[in-house]
Enzyme design. Structure first.
Site, PDB file in Angstrom:
ATOM      1  N   GLU A   1       0.878  -1.178   0.000  1.00 39.84           N
ATOM      2  CA  GLU A   1       0.000   0.000   0.000  1.00 39.84           C
ATOM      3  C   GLU A   1       0.912   1.224   0.000  1.00 39.84           C
ATOM      4  O   GLU A   1       1.480   1.580   1.043  1.00 39.84           O
ATOM      5  CB  GLU A   1      -0.907  -0.003   1.233  1.00 39.84           C
TER       6      GLU A   1
ATOM      7  N   CYS B   1      -2.463   8.913   2.765  1.00 39.26           N
ATOM      8  CA  CYS B   1      -2.073   8.557   1.391  1.00 39.26           C
ATOM      9  C   CYS B   1      -3.175   8.859   0.384  1.00 39.26           C
ATOM     10  O   CYS B   1      -2.897   8.976  -0.812  1.00 39.26           O
ATOM     11  CB  CYS B   1      -1.644   7.101   1.309  1.00 39.26           C
TER      12      CYS B   1
END
Length: 473
Positions: A246, A280
């Site tokens: 990720e 993010c």
């Protein structure tokens, strides 16, 4: 706090401070693990923890996780203050993270009861008569969970919960800035009945520990959340291990002419500046149709200027500091680079230590770092475009693809965006930072490999074993 491995809490002569980024005060000290600690931890997990977890029935794994979920809820205040103190997140955001962490452990416990294989019609193949085939889902073995600072409890739970649900042993390597939440989670899990041999948490620098963890063949699965650069280095070290990556993003939020501008402003404030932009899937690029560009900015600027900076533990604070002063210096340098290249700071950007006032940058273009790379800070860059096609092209003009959003009342335009934008998550009339912990979450392009969300993580933390029964006539 001590770290945990080989079934016990342990200290070391070498240690380091965990500091509050808002004040610089020392919150705690933790041991600095070295390569020998990594070897000992993995050895114990592999020899003792792995077989214990592989033999544990699903209902026991589920019960452990459900008890842990309840305990996280009961310790919400303590955990929220820990998160806020070690990472600078506001206390209100920290409480939200704790609630999500409890939910992830609950979902993981429920999914532990639903791990199943399938029966295959082997007689559909020539020579398959009188044969019965079925699959089993079996644990990978030892999982390495390498986690970032920005969600020091919830993102750990997203790795540890499914790992336990699937019957794996797990080694946690938390970010060195924020190890305390992970250590407290380990205590909760052990108190909830997890065998002490099945978990370890080592604190220390990633440069020292990462290679030792990722290069060890006894680790069978690596789940990492962090930067693209580190993720690529882990993949080079991993060899034939399973990996979930990720990684970064610079999420676009597209505003078309018929958008509800007040809703866009609310989504921008929520998606662009939560956790000081250190998410993010923060809204980083605002791609706005020229016909509504000026009207949108007139509404956006006062809303951004109203964001209250201050002590993260103060209930009235909207935004705290970045994780450390060096990150604030970097964000300020990126803003300076953008203005030198022709952009304008419409509001914000002033720096005070680790704090940076929320900023809106106008006249941005794709040559600037603030558009091209992942800022991970409290600023949004506004780009004006002519129509939906140029908006889609601008959204795709990046090496990342984690989350993207569009605001429009036009269903056809919304579906064109959804089909043509290269992103793992697409939001229509909502900001790109929204995430439900049960949904499949992951990116495309340089934003990563694999999916998170307990059900999907469990699939990536198990192996398929094929069983064939050769029956008589």
């Amino acid at each position: 706090m001590d770290f945990f491995h080989s079934g016990s809490w342990q200290s070391k002569r070498e240690s380091f401070d965990v500091t509050n980024p808002a004040t610089g005060d020392v919150v705690d000290r933790v041991p600095a693990a070295d390569v020998s600690d990594v070897d000992a931890a993995i050895d114990h997990l592999d020899r003792v923890g792995r077989p214990v977890m592989a033999r544990m029935p699903a209902h026991q794994r589920a019960a452990i996780l459900l008890r842990a979920s309840q305990a996280i809820g009961e310790q919400s205040d303590l955990l929220a203050r820990t998160i806020s103190s070690e990472c600078g997140k506001t206390i209100r955001e920290a409480r939200g993270e704790v609630a999500r962490a409890a939910e992830v452990m609950r979902l993981s416990g429920e999914e532990a009861k639903r791990i199943n294989g399938e029966v295959l019609p082997l007689d559909a193949a020539a020579g398959g008569e009188h044969k019965l085939g079925f699959t089993l889902r079996v644990p990978c073995g030892v999982v390495a969970a390498i986690t970032p600072f920005n969600f020091p409890l919830n993102l750990v739970c997203h790795k540890v919960g499914p790992a336990i649900a699937a019957g794996n042993a797990v080694l946690i390597k938390p970010a060195s800035d924020t190890p305390l939440s992970s250590l407290k989670l380990v205590g909760i899990l052990i108190d909830s009945g997890l065998p002490a041999s099945a978990i370890a948490c080592l604190t220390g620098g990633g440069g020292v520990l990462g290679q030792a963890i990722c290069g060890d063949d006894r680790i069978r699965k690596i789940s990492f959340t962090g930067s693209q650069v580190v993720g690529e280095a882990i993949c080079r070290s991993a060899g034939l291990k399973r990996v979930t990556m990720e990684l970064g993003s610079n999420s676009p939020l597209v505003v078309l002419p018929d958008a509800d501008l007040d809703a866009v402003v609310a989504a921008t404030v929520a998606s662009g500046f939560a956790n000081a932009g250190q998410v993010c899937i923060s809204a980083q690029r605002l791609v706005v149709d020229r016909s509504v560009h000026d009207d949108f900015l007139q509404r956006l600027l006062p809303a951004v200027e109203a964001i209250r900076l201050g002590d993260p533990l103060d209930e009235h604070t909207d935004m705290g500091p970045l994780i450390r002063r060096s990150e604030a210096d970097r964000v300020r340098a990126w803003l300076d680079e953008a203005t030198t290249a022709g952009a304008h700071v419409a509001t914000g950007g002033e720096q005070d230590g680790a704090f940076v006032r929320p900023a809106v940058i106008t006249d941005a273009n794709s040559t600037m770092k603030i558009v091209r790379d992942e800022l991970f800070g409290p600023a949004v860059a506004v780009q004006a475009v002519a129509d939906v096609d140029t908006a889609i092209a601008a959204a795709n003009d990046t090496s990342f693809g984690l989350s993207a959003a569009v605001f429009t009342r036009d269903l056809d335009a919304a579906m064109r965006f959804a089909r043509n934008v290269d992103s793992g998550n697409i939001h229509i009339n909502g900001g790109p930072m929204w995430r439900s912990d049960l949904m499949p979450y992951g990116g495309v392009k340089n934003s990563g490999i694999g999916k998170e969300g307990p059900r999907y993580t469990i699939a990536e933390m198990t192996e398929t074993k094929m069983i064939v029964l050769h029956l008589g006539d």
